[in-house]
Design a protein around this motif. Sequence first.
Motif, PDB file in Angstrom:
ATOM      1  N   SER A 110      -4.242   9.115  -1.846  1.00 57.63           N
ATOM      2  CA  SER A 110      -3.942   7.680  -1.780  1.00 57.63           C
ATOM      3  C   SER A 110      -4.781   6.927  -2.805  1.00 57.63           C
ATOM      4  O   SER A 110      -5.857   7.387  -3.228  1.00 57.63           O
ATOM      5  N   PRO A 282       2.116   7.894  -6.390  1.00 52.87           N
ATOM      6  CA  PRO A 282       1.579   7.529  -5.077  1.00 52.87           C
ATOM      7  C   PRO A 282       1.690   6.030  -4.822  1.00 52.87           C
ATOM      8  O   PRO A 282       1.706   5.227  -5.769  1.00 52.87           O
ATOM      9  N   ASP A 285      -2.201   0.681  -2.818  1.00 53.22           N
ATOM     10  CA  ASP A 285      -2.533  -0.413  -1.910  1.00 53.22           C
ATOM     11  C   ASP A 285      -3.311  -1.487  -2.664  1.00 53.22           C
ATOM     12  O   ASP A 285      -4.443  -1.255  -3.085  1.00 53.22           O
TER      13      ASP A 285
END
Length: 346
Positions: A110, A282, A285
Amino acid sequence: MKRKDYRKERRKARRRPILKGLIITSLCAVLCVAAYAVHLMQKAESAADEAYESIGRDQSTLREERVEPLTDNVSILFVGVDDSEVRGKGMDSSLSDALLVATLNNEDKSVSLLSIPRDSLVYIPEVGYKDKITHAHAYGGTKASMESVEELLDIPIDYYVEMNFHAFIDVVDALGGIEVDVPYERLEKDENDQYTIQLEPGLQELDGRHALALARTRMLDNDIERGKRQQMILEALADKATDVKSLTKYGDVLDALGKNMKTNMKMNEMMSLAAYLKNGMPEIDPVQLAGTDDMSTGTYYWILDEGSLADVKDNLQVHLGLKTGSTRLTVGSDSDDEYATGGQPE
């Protein structure tokens, strides 16, 4: 020989040249791909060697030992600098126009991406007092920027990637442009600080010069919104670069980077990061640092909200595995309105 067997032999004879042709064509295609791959690797190695710069620190002082991207969680500071002839400065003495911190978690592959407002009032170790974080680069180059970010976030900054305006423009153009959603209509400054870039609202494909203008502007909103645009543009750039259709453009991208990029990552470390693309691009965020405008001294500063800063520090530390807990990445979707103000002075 029977007539039936004769026909069968004739059909086989006709197939042989076709089969040979297919085999030869396939071999040629494989050889071309292999040759292109070798060419790209050689070009990549040359670009990596040219871009490498150690800046006098082998590892962060917040690390007990040097990290390995293949196995460890790592952080990367992306620095955009304005070293244009108009400013009259080089990459080492210019202000940082954009600062973004990416933390990469090796376990779940992540990525979180924090945008630091350029006018944030922070402590700068290089000079020993508080000032705008954008000034850190002018005081002591990339090393001073890295140390200031470490001081602010209390996390190690393992790597940096520094690009000037020319590299950004050329990379976007080499990829054939990027698709982004432009929020408004505005006449903006170009890379030479001339008002020549007309932005139009809506989802569209931008070339390098228009993408740069969108990344830099903040006159109609504030540093938080500017940071969001930079995150959006960086994600769009990453999406385009990892698109299989862009494979044939990698040579031009590597040429575009050349002298206009600096990094302390070596070729093998860059290649290790490819593991994050194993299952496609990926999800990134986005993280924001909330704050408020301040002109009480006559100079504009972005005063960081202590609560928001504490949350961001905690989440980034957890994401890097420096402490246990669960991440609650602060995207600021509900809280931004509280801090949103008018355009900021340049």
